[in-house]
Design a protein around this motif. Sequence first.
Motif, PDB file in Angstrom:
ATOM      1  N   PHE A 106      -0.211-102.803  17.513  1.00 60.41           N
ATOM      2  CA  PHE A 106      -1.056-102.315  18.596  1.00 60.41           C
ATOM      3  C   PHE A 106      -1.560-100.889  18.385  1.00 60.41           C
ATOM      4  CE2 PHE A 106       1.220-105.834  20.704  1.00 60.41           C
ATOM      5  CZ  PHE A 106       0.106-106.581  21.062  1.00 60.41           C
ATOM      6  N   TYR A 133      -6.524-104.575  18.247  1.00 60.45           N
ATOM      7  CA  TYR A 133      -5.454-105.293  18.932  1.00 60.45           C
ATOM      8  C   TYR A 133      -5.058-104.602  20.235  1.00 60.45           C
ATOM      9  CZ  TYR A 133      -5.203-107.889  14.603  1.00 60.45           C
ATOM     10  OH  TYR A 133      -5.521-108.671  13.517  1.00 60.45           O
ATOM     11  N   VAL A 147      -0.444-111.362  22.900  1.00 68.27           N
ATOM     12  CA  VAL A 147       0.953-111.245  23.319  1.00 68.27           C
ATOM     13  C   VAL A 147       1.722-112.499  22.914  1.00 68.27           C
ATOM     14  CG1 VAL A 147       2.513-111.098  25.302  1.00 68.27           C
ATOM     15  CG2 VAL A 147       0.481-109.636  25.194  1.00 68.27           C
ATOM     16  N   TYR A 159       2.393-112.447  19.218  1.00 70.76           N
ATOM     17  CA  TYR A 159       3.451-111.499  18.852  1.00 70.76           C
ATOM     18  C   TYR A 159       4.824-112.080  19.187  1.00 70.76           C
ATOM     19  CZ  TYR A 159       6.737-107.702  18.984  1.00 70.76           C
ATOM     20  OH  TYR A 159       7.867-106.956  18.783  1.00 70.76           O
ATOM     21  N   TYR A 165      -5.941-109.073  27.614  1.00 66.12           N
ATOM     22  CA  TYR A 165      -4.938-110.048  28.044  1.00 66.12           C
ATOM     23  C   TYR A 165      -4.454-109.711  29.452  1.00 66.12           C
ATOM     24  CZ  TYR A 165      -0.431-112.471  28.287  1.00 66.12           C
ATOM     25  OH  TYR A 165       0.631-113.256  28.682  1.00 66.12           O
ATOM     26  N   ILE A 182       7.458-106.809  27.065  1.00 68.53           N
ATOM     27  CA  ILE A 182       7.131-108.032  26.329  1.00 68.53           C
ATOM     28  C   ILE A 182       8.438-108.579  25.776  1.00 68.53           C
ATOM     29  CG2 ILE A 182       5.842-109.005  24.394  1.00 68.53           C
ATOM     30  CD1 ILE A 182       3.751-106.836  24.823  1.00 68.53           C
ATOM     31  N   GLU A 225      -7.389-106.068  22.605  1.00 68.48           N
ATOM     32  CA  GLU A 225      -6.977-107.437  22.923  1.00 68.48           C
ATOM     33  C   GLU A 225      -5.827-107.446  23.929  1.00 68.48           C
ATOM     34  OE1 GLU A 225      -6.390-110.596  20.235  1.00 68.48           O
ATOM     35  OE2 GLU A 225      -7.811-109.834  18.750  1.00 68.48           O
ATOM     36  N   LEU A 226      -4.882-106.512  23.769  1.00 69.66           N
ATOM     37  CA  LEU A 226      -3.775-106.422  24.721  1.00 69.66           C
ATOM     38  C   LEU A 226      -4.295-106.090  26.109  1.00 69.66           C
ATOM     39  CD1 LEU A 226      -0.774-106.283  25.477  1.00 69.66           C
ATOM     40  CD2 LEU A 226      -0.793-103.890  24.704  1.00 69.66           C
ATOM     41  N   TYR A 227      -5.214-105.126  26.184  1.00 67.12           N
ATOM     42  CA  TYR A 227      -5.777-104.766  27.489  1.00 67.12           C
ATOM     43  C   TYR A 227      -6.506-105.956  28.111  1.00 67.12           C
ATOM     44  CZ  TYR A 227      -8.878-102.781  30.978  1.00 67.12           C
ATOM     45  OH  TYR A 227      -9.560-102.546  32.142  1.00 67.12           O
TER      46      TYR A 227
END
Length: 293
Positions: free
Chosen positions: A17, A22, A159, A162, A29, A120, A25-27
């Motif tokens: 991250f 990425y 997520v 991962y 998600y 997570i 992408e996390l945000y």
Amino acid sequence: MPEMKRTVKDSVFTYLFSDPHYARELYLYLHPEDTAVTEEDCKLVTIQNILSDGQYNDLGLQVRDILLILAEAQSTFSPNLPIRVLLYLAREYKRYIDEHKLRLYSTKAVTLPRAELYMIYSGNKKDVPDVLRLSDLCGGEGGAEVIVKVLRGGDNSIVGQYVAFCKIADEQRALYGLTKEAIQETIRICLERGILVPFLTAKREEVVDIMEMLFSQEEVWELDRQEIAREARQEGHKEGRQEGRKEGRKEGIDLIGELMRRLEPMGRISELIAATADSAKLSALAKEFGLKS
């Protein structure tokens, strides 16, 4: 893909991250409604590991000036996470205040980014709650509250991928131990199953290096645990001889075991190792956690 910088304390989580792609992408998600967000809007903030000198899985992500996301990845559940996150959050708010030269004693209200806090979780414990609260560790609600949401993956999101990577790594470690074969098999299976393919393809060598470093650290921790257990047995035998009771041996071992369980997630194992040879230090640790020494 932008070049990613790695430090010696990186985990696969923080390294993944640290890439703006990425991070975005996390945000997304977490906030799929904000499709206009760009990689430039997602600023990584460095979280200082303030409770331990070991490997860490903590991530700080500031999105524009409106949101601060703090996330920690865990495979072994610790209910103490809200305390750590509270300390991280205080540090990050101070950083923001200093960076923007906000005057806290002004008559005008300052504006801070809204905080969202997450864990997570990639472990197998079934009864991990969906939300962790600071008040649960403080005997009820008080003047401060911290709420941490638990994310478990289970889909093809960044997520979810991962978490799947972590589970495969755990399975291969169980089969091959802390070896390079376990690492190579983890990457092979992930690529075969379409998990983190662009990341693992582009950064395979770096991921192998990180995992080898993690395995080396785990071996050190295992040696520490063995040393603690050995010294606990010796201490228990000594107490048993002095007191003339078998209960003394059991109580000594039980105390060390309970202190190990509480101190290891806090990165304080070295204190316990020192305390096994110093009855005063051992008593002080027991008193700190309300245990009978």
